[in-house]
Design a protein around this motif. Structure first.
Motif, PDB file in Angstrom:
ATOM      1  N   GLN A  10       0.902  -1.166  -0.124  1.00 53.42           N
ATOM      2  CA  GLN A  10       0.110   0.167  -0.012  1.00 53.42           C
ATOM      3  C   GLN A  10       0.739   1.113  -0.129  1.00 53.42           C
ATOM      4  OE1 GLN A  10      -3.415  -0.159  -0.554  1.00 53.42           O
ATOM      5  NE2 GLN A  10      -3.356  -2.155  -0.596  1.00 53.42           N
TER       6      GLN A  10
ATOM      7  N   THR B 107      -6.739   4.435  -1.326  1.00 55.46           N
ATOM      8  CA  THR B 107      -5.392   3.944  -0.743  1.00 55.46           C
ATOM      9  C   THR B 107      -5.216   4.454   0.771  1.00 55.46           C
ATOM     10  OG1 THR B 107      -4.516   3.579  -2.981  1.00 55.46           O
ATOM     11  CG2 THR B 107      -2.986   3.303  -1.193  1.00 55.46           C
TER      12      THR B 107
ATOM     13  N   ARG C  63      -7.369   5.539   2.886  1.00 58.56           N
ATOM     14  CA  ARG C  63      -8.565   4.896   3.546  1.00 58.56           C
ATOM     15  C   ARG C  63      -8.370   3.399   4.061  1.00 58.56           C
ATOM     16  NH1 ARG C  63     -13.671   7.964   3.985  1.00 58.56           N
ATOM     17  NH2 ARG C  63     -13.347   9.860   2.519  1.00 58.56           N
ATOM     18  N   PHE C  64      -7.623   2.569   2.991  1.00 60.04           N
ATOM     19  CA  PHE C  64      -7.274   1.493   3.073  1.00 60.04           C
ATOM     20  C   PHE C  64      -6.032   0.798   4.219  1.00 60.04           C
ATOM     21  CE2 PHE C  64      -5.401  -2.871   2.015  1.00 60.04           C
ATOM     22  CZ  PHE C  64      -6.545  -3.673   2.197  1.00 60.04           C
TER      23      PHE C  64
ATOM     24  N   ASN D 246      -5.578   3.349   6.550  1.00 64.56           N
ATOM     25  CA  ASN D 246      -5.996   3.879   7.899  1.00 64.56           C
ATOM     26  C   ASN D 246      -6.699   2.467   8.238  1.00 64.56           C
ATOM     27  OD1 ASN D 246      -4.923   6.069   8.114  1.00 64.56           O
ATOM     28  ND2 ASN D 246      -6.517   7.248   6.830  1.00 64.56           N
ATOM     29  N   GLY D 247      -7.601   1.773   7.647  1.00 64.71           N
ATOM     30  CA  GLY D 247      -8.300   0.751   8.124  1.00 64.71           C
ATOM     31  C   GLY D 247      -7.517  -0.480   8.559  1.00 64.71           C
ATOM     32  N   GLN D 248      -6.484  -0.697   7.803  1.00 65.55           N
ATOM     33  CA  GLN D 248      -5.571  -1.868   8.317  1.00 65.55           C
ATOM     34  C   GLN D 248      -5.051  -1.223   9.694  1.00 65.55           C
ATOM     35  OE1 GLN D 248      -2.848  -2.202   4.973  1.00 65.55           O
ATOM     36  NE2 GLN D 248      -3.654  -4.319   4.625  1.00 65.55           N
TER      37      GLN D 248
ATOM     38  N   LYS E 216      -5.915   0.583  12.130  1.00 64.95           N
ATOM     39  CA  LYS E 216      -6.868   0.374  12.875  1.00 64.95           C
ATOM     40  C   LYS E 216      -7.389  -0.720  13.375  1.00 64.95           C
ATOM     41  CE  LYS E 216      -9.414   4.771  12.078  1.00 64.95           C
ATOM     42  NZ  LYS E 216     -10.708   5.508  11.590  1.00 64.95           N
ATOM     43  N   THR E 217      -7.262  -1.658  12.384  1.00 59.24           N
ATOM     44  CA  THR E 217      -7.576  -3.116  12.689  1.00 59.24           C
ATOM     45  C   THR E 217      -6.352  -3.791  13.602  1.00 59.24           C
ATOM     46  OG1 THR E 217      -8.709  -3.512  10.731  1.00 59.24           O
ATOM     47  CG2 THR E 217      -7.881  -5.389  11.643  1.00 59.24           C
TER      48      THR E 217
ATOM     49  N   ASN F 299      -4.636  -2.114  15.845  1.00 62.21           N
ATOM     50  CA  ASN F 299      -4.539  -1.504  16.964  1.00 62.21           C
ATOM     51  C   ASN F 299      -5.501  -2.085  17.693  1.00 62.21           C
ATOM     52  OD1 ASN F 299      -3.695   0.287  18.963  1.00 62.21           O
ATOM     53  ND2 ASN F 299      -5.004   1.996  17.994  1.00 62.21           N
ATOM     54  N   THR F 300      -6.619  -2.272  17.269  1.00 60.82           N
ATOM     55  CA  THR F 300      -7.505  -3.228  17.522  1.00 60.82           C
ATOM     56  C   THR F 300      -7.161  -4.527  18.346  1.00 60.82           C
ATOM     57  OG1 THR F 300      -9.266  -1.879  16.570  1.00 60.82           O
ATOM     58  CG2 THR F 300      -9.945  -3.922  17.774  1.00 60.82           C
TER      59      THR F 300
END
Length: 145
Positions: free
Chosen positions: A12, A127, A129-130, A132-134, A136-137, A139-140
């Protein structure tokens, strides 16, 4: 497991870097729309991404001509385009084919450039947003929340 995570983020990051470079090229084309004899430039994003991530085929195909490599005697010698020999491969630049003839030999088609600029902007944002989503995932998963 960790290799898969870093490989995805590296992929990415390479895509983001290439999108940024393509945006710069398109902006340069738009800025030079009235420059006589200016030739619009662009590159094939898919092949540039394959080259950047090392997924390009190493063998020569009968369909694609081989690339001519420069012979250098020292690591300080400059390669193609003024880039130091052995550095990360740059995308091959192509010239845009003119949609219509101009008296000043300028090949910038503003409609095409605007459409490419908008398309590249949307893909750049996707890209981001993708990524950032990864993150966040991850981090969770790490914090367990």
């Amino acid at each position: 497991m960790l290799n898969r995570l870093t490989d995805t983020l590296n992929f990415q990051a390479d895509a983001l870097s290439l999108r940024s470079e393509r945006q710069r090229l398109i902006a340069s084309n738009i800025a030079n729309a009235d420059t006589p004899n200016y030739q619009a430039r662009d590159f094939d994003f898919a092949s540039a991404l394959r080259n950047a991530t090392g997924q390009a085929s190493q063998g020569q195909s009968s369909l694609a001509p081989g690339k001519l490599q420069l012979a250098t005697g020292s690591a300080g010698h400059l390669g193609r385009g003024g880039v130091p020999a052995g550095s990360k491969q740059q995308a091959d630049m192509n010239y845009a084919t003119p949609a219509q003839t101009n008296l000043d030999s300028n090949t910038v088609d503003m409609d095409r450039e605007r459409a490419s600029f908008a398309d590249n902007t949307v893909r750049y944002e996707a890209t981001l947003r993708f990524i950032n989503g990864q993150v966040k995932t991850l981090n969770t998963a790490i914090t367990g929340q």
